[in-house]
Design a protein around this motif. Sequence first.
Motif, PDB file in Angstrom:
ATOM      1  N   LYS A 240       0.906  -0.734  -0.407  1.00 29.66           N
ATOM      2  CA  LYS A 240       0.067  -0.613   0.246  1.00 29.66           C
ATOM      3  C   LYS A 240       0.809   0.542   0.012  1.00 29.66           C
ATOM      4  O   LYS A 240       0.179   2.628   0.124  1.00 29.66           O
ATOM      5  CB  LYS A 240      -0.943   0.087   0.924  1.00 29.66           C
ATOM      6  CG  LYS A 240      -2.578  -0.692   1.384  1.00 29.66           C
ATOM      7  CD  LYS A 240      -3.040  -1.101  -0.066  1.00 29.66           C
ATOM      8  CE  LYS A 240      -4.642  -2.101   0.327  1.00 29.66           C
ATOM      9  NZ  LYS A 240      -5.013  -1.257  -1.150  1.00 29.66           N
ATOM     10  N   ILE A 241       2.118   0.914  -0.363  1.00 28.36           N
ATOM     11  CA  ILE A 241       2.270   2.262  -0.760  1.00 28.36           C
ATOM     12  C   ILE A 241       3.285   2.590  -2.089  1.00 28.36           C
ATOM     13  O   ILE A 241       3.499   1.819  -2.466  1.00 28.36           O
ATOM     14  CB  ILE A 241       3.952   2.736   0.093  1.00 28.36           C
ATOM     15  CG1 ILE A 241       5.919   1.502   0.135  1.00 28.36           C
ATOM     16  CG2 ILE A 241       3.646   2.478   1.937  1.00 28.36           C
ATOM     17  CD1 ILE A 241       6.464   1.614   0.782  1.00 28.36           C
ATOM     18  N   ARG A 242       3.822   3.647  -2.846  1.00 29.25           N
ATOM     19  CA  ARG A 242       4.252   3.624  -3.714  1.00 29.25           C
ATOM     20  C   ARG A 242       6.179   4.063  -2.960  1.00 29.25           C
ATOM     21  O   ARG A 242       6.601   4.167  -2.112  1.00 29.25           O
ATOM     22  CB  ARG A 242       4.121   4.832  -4.005  1.00 29.25           C
ATOM     23  CG  ARG A 242       2.920   4.670  -5.333  1.00 29.25           C
ATOM     24  CD  ARG A 242       2.786   6.131  -6.197  1.00 29.25           C
ATOM     25  NE  ARG A 242       1.555   5.676  -6.814  1.00 29.25           N
ATOM     26  CZ  ARG A 242       1.013   5.610  -7.264  1.00 29.25           C
ATOM     27  NH1 ARG A 242       1.617   4.521  -8.181  1.00 29.25           N
ATOM     28  NH2 ARG A 242      -0.412   5.737  -8.067  1.00 29.25           N
ATOM     29  N   PHE A 243       6.994   3.015  -4.080  1.00 33.35           N
ATOM     30  CA  PHE A 243       8.636   2.686  -4.051  1.00 33.35           C
ATOM     31  C   PHE A 243       9.327   2.706  -5.124  1.00 33.35           C
ATOM     32  O   PHE A 243       8.708   1.587  -6.062  1.00 33.35           O
ATOM     33  CB  PHE A 243       9.024   2.210  -2.681  1.00 33.35           C
ATOM     34  CG  PHE A 243       8.571   0.425  -3.181  1.00 33.35           C
ATOM     35  CD1 PHE A 243       7.034   0.178  -2.780  1.00 33.35           C
ATOM     36  CD2 PHE A 243       9.191  -0.060  -3.403  1.00 33.35           C
ATOM     37  CE1 PHE A 243       6.897  -1.098  -3.212  1.00 33.35           C
ATOM     38  CE2 PHE A 243       9.008  -1.296  -3.365  1.00 33.35           C
ATOM     39  CZ  PHE A 243       7.907  -1.787  -4.023  1.00 33.35           C
ATOM     40  N   ALA A 244      10.173   3.109  -5.574  1.00 29.92           N
ATOM     41  CA  ALA A 244      11.101   2.849  -6.527  1.00 29.92           C
ATOM     42  C   ALA A 244      12.799   2.779  -6.084  1.00 29.92           C
ATOM     43  O   ALA A 244      13.185   3.520  -4.426  1.00 29.92           O
ATOM     44  CB  ALA A 244      11.375   3.570  -7.478  1.00 29.92           C
ATOM     45  N   LEU A 245      13.648   2.111  -6.018  1.00 25.06           N
ATOM     46  CA  LEU A 245      14.305   1.962  -5.767  1.00 25.06           C
ATOM     47  C   LEU A 245      15.731   2.268  -6.804  1.00 25.06           C
ATOM     48  O   LEU A 245      16.282   1.446  -8.121  1.00 25.06           O
ATOM     49  CB  LEU A 245      15.529   0.281  -5.564  1.00 25.06           C
ATOM     50  CG  LEU A 245      15.995   0.085  -4.796  1.00 25.06           C
ATOM     51  CD1 LEU A 245      16.423   0.582  -3.486  1.00 25.06           C
ATOM     52  CD2 LEU A 245      16.784  -1.411  -5.379  1.00 25.06           C
TER      53      LEU A 245
ATOM     54  N   PHE B 246      16.090   4.819  -1.626  1.00 24.73           N
ATOM     55  CA  PHE B 246      15.117   4.568  -1.890  1.00 24.73           C
ATOM     56  C   PHE B 246      14.114   5.609  -1.536  1.00 24.73           C
ATOM     57  O   PHE B 246      14.340   6.363  -1.251  1.00 24.73           O
ATOM     58  CB  PHE B 246      15.190   3.106  -0.815  1.00 24.73           C
ATOM     59  CG  PHE B 246      14.068   2.525  -0.260  1.00 24.73           C
ATOM     60  CD1 PHE B 246      12.930   2.989   0.566  1.00 24.73           C
ATOM     61  CD2 PHE B 246      13.667   1.730  -0.897  1.00 24.73           C
ATOM     62  CE1 PHE B 246      11.400   1.934   1.033  1.00 24.73           C
ATOM     63  CE2 PHE B 246      11.737   1.360  -1.239  1.00 24.73           C
ATOM     64  CZ  PHE B 246      11.081   1.288  -0.060  1.00 24.73           C
ATOM     65  N   TYR B 247      13.335   5.450  -2.884  1.00 26.46           N
ATOM     66  CA  TYR B 247      11.755   6.213  -2.956  1.00 26.46           C
ATOM     67  C   TYR B 247      10.737   5.505  -1.938  1.00 26.46           C
ATOM     68  O   TYR B 247      10.698   4.649  -2.967  1.00 26.46           O
ATOM     69  CB  TYR B 247      11.779   6.510  -4.385  1.00 26.46           C
ATOM     70  CG  TYR B 247      13.182   7.946  -4.929  1.00 26.46           C
ATOM     71  CD1 TYR B 247      13.881   6.220  -5.383  1.00 26.46           C
ATOM     72  CD2 TYR B 247      13.176   9.153  -4.953  1.00 26.46           C
ATOM     73  CE1 TYR B 247      14.783   7.158  -6.265  1.00 26.46           C
ATOM     74  CE2 TYR B 247      14.441   9.564  -5.451  1.00 26.46           C
ATOM     75  CZ  TYR B 247      15.541   8.883  -5.789  1.00 26.46           C
ATOM     76  OH  TYR B 247      16.678   9.243  -6.430  1.00 26.46           O
ATOM     77  N   PHE B 248      10.002   6.798  -1.719  1.00 25.21           N
ATOM     78  CA  PHE B 248       8.556   5.722  -0.899  1.00 25.21           C
ATOM     79  C   PHE B 248       7.537   7.024  -0.476  1.00 25.21           C
ATOM     80  O   PHE B 248       8.193   8.129  -0.438  1.00 25.21           O
ATOM     81  CB  PHE B 248       8.967   5.643   0.314  1.00 25.21           C
ATOM     82  CG  PHE B 248       9.674   5.851   0.969  1.00 25.21           C
ATOM     83  CD1 PHE B 248      11.300   6.077   1.894  1.00 25.21           C
ATOM     84  CD2 PHE B 248       8.856   6.970   2.148  1.00 25.21           C
ATOM     85  CE1 PHE B 248      11.481   6.836   2.433  1.00 25.21           C
ATOM     86  CE2 PHE B 248       9.298   7.843   2.886  1.00 25.21           C
ATOM     87  CZ  PHE B 248      10.786   8.098   3.276  1.00 25.21           C
ATOM     88  N   GLY B 249       6.531   7.012  -0.746  1.00 29.99           N
ATOM     89  CA  GLY B 249       5.191   7.789  -0.449  1.00 29.99           C
ATOM     90  C   GLY B 249       3.812   7.170  -0.443  1.00 29.99           C
ATOM     91  O   GLY B 249       4.135   5.767  -1.021  1.00 29.99           O
ATOM     92  N   LEU B 250       3.170   7.591  -1.233  1.00 22.00           N
ATOM     93  CA  LEU B 250       1.426   7.313  -0.243  1.00 22.00           C
ATOM     94  C   LEU B 250       1.174   6.494  -1.484  1.00 22.00           C
ATOM     95  O   LEU B 250       1.672   6.902  -2.881  1.00 22.00           O
ATOM     96  CB  LEU B 250       0.820   8.842   0.061  1.00 22.00           C
ATOM     97  CG  LEU B 250       0.599   9.322   1.578  1.00 22.00           C
ATOM     98  CD1 LEU B 250      -0.405  10.572   1.063  1.00 22.00           C
ATOM     99  CD2 LEU B 250       0.618   7.883   2.196  1.00 22.00           C
ATOM    100  N   ALA B 251       0.192   5.888  -2.040  1.00 24.14           N
ATOM    101  CA  ALA B 251       0.113   5.311  -2.919  1.00 24.14           C
ATOM    102  C   ALA B 251      -1.443   6.252  -3.786  1.00 24.14           C
ATOM    103  O   ALA B 251      -0.897   5.367  -4.924  1.00 24.14           O
ATOM    104  CB  ALA B 251       0.069   3.857  -2.577  1.00 24.14           C
ATOM    105  N   GLU B 252      -1.614   6.473  -2.747  1.00 26.95           N
ATOM    106  CA  GLU B 252      -2.602   7.812  -2.627  1.00 26.95           C
ATOM    107  C   GLU B 252      -2.722   8.447  -2.722  1.00 26.95           C
ATOM    108  O   GLU B 252      -2.857   9.284  -1.890  1.00 26.95           O
ATOM    109  CB  GLU B 252      -4.150   7.091  -2.602  1.00 26.95           C
ATOM    110  CG  GLU B 252      -4.594   5.428  -2.816  1.00 26.95           C
ATOM    111  CD  GLU B 252      -5.786   5.262  -2.014  1.00 26.95           C
ATOM    112  OE1 GLU B 252      -6.586   3.827  -2.551  1.00 26.95           O
ATOM    113  OE2 GLU B 252      -5.818   5.499  -1.300  1.00 26.95           O
TER     114      GLU B 252
END
Lengths: 114, 192
Positions: free
Chosen positions: A92-97, A108-114
């Motif tokens: 339930k999160i947005r992430f990228a590496l 590591f990038y992360f944030g809200l999914a909505e």
Amino acid sequence: MESEIALLDTGAEWSVIGGETAILLEEQLGSPIESSRMSTRLGLIDGFLHHVNITLLAGQNSGDNLTVESTVFVSEEWEGPLVLGYRGFLEKIRFALDPGVVPGEQIFYFGLAE
Amino acid sequence: MTKLLKKVINKIRMLPNADQDAMATLILEKFLDKQQWDTAFIHSQEKRGQPAEKACGDNHPEILDISEHADWNATVENAERISNHIKKLIESSRVQEARKIVSAIRPGVSAKLDYWKKVLTEPVAKVGEPGTGGDMRKDILWFEKNADNYKGKWVALKNGVLLGSHKSRAELRHNLKQSGKLARSLFIRVEN
């Protein structure tokens, strides 16, 4: 408060906390009603699913922290690193590496999914 | 209906009514266990007592799609069996199926079902305060250069400087807290 490094594993069913960290956490959370078993690369391990808050810390001037009300598998039998898994957390999160080119450049990038 | 099943039902017919109901309950339990709750559904209290041959008929009137019933009537009597099934689904990595089941169960039926409802809740993310994490690049560089000297131990780092090390995480934490160095430290366990 201290922080700890975790292994990002999109193939892990649950996030896993083991060893001493598990012992410390179980003392705070208490023993839940039901135990569970999980298949890992180190074999089957017994433990408990707990509902806890996990906070991803953004670097200063690099965005905001993100707290996730998560479900994690806590097991003293787990001798590997702290794992951030799919169910109960990453799903339930947005992430990228960005693996970076040289050591220390990984992001590591992360944030809200909505 | 197969010949064997007909034979069994004819024998059950010869039993007293109370024994017939007992056999019907047993058969229903076995049948529903076999379905493994994928589309199985325990019959509601209003439908209990129907003969086994009717309940297990071609149209499966007792087998209902859980998603169609928002107010699923889980009971104290069947809570343990449902809980065990949920546990099996989770341990088989069939978490979404387990979530579907618990979403249809009302709270308060049993402590175990309430526990499963809680831990199977989908995660919820919230944005917090501006980033409070340190710059880990120096810590990572230190770790890659020096980790071999600390195998089997926990190390605590901050801005690329070693604050302490110990075999016990709890001991290391205690030491750092005593010396006022715990805040914003990074703990890493060095594998053997």
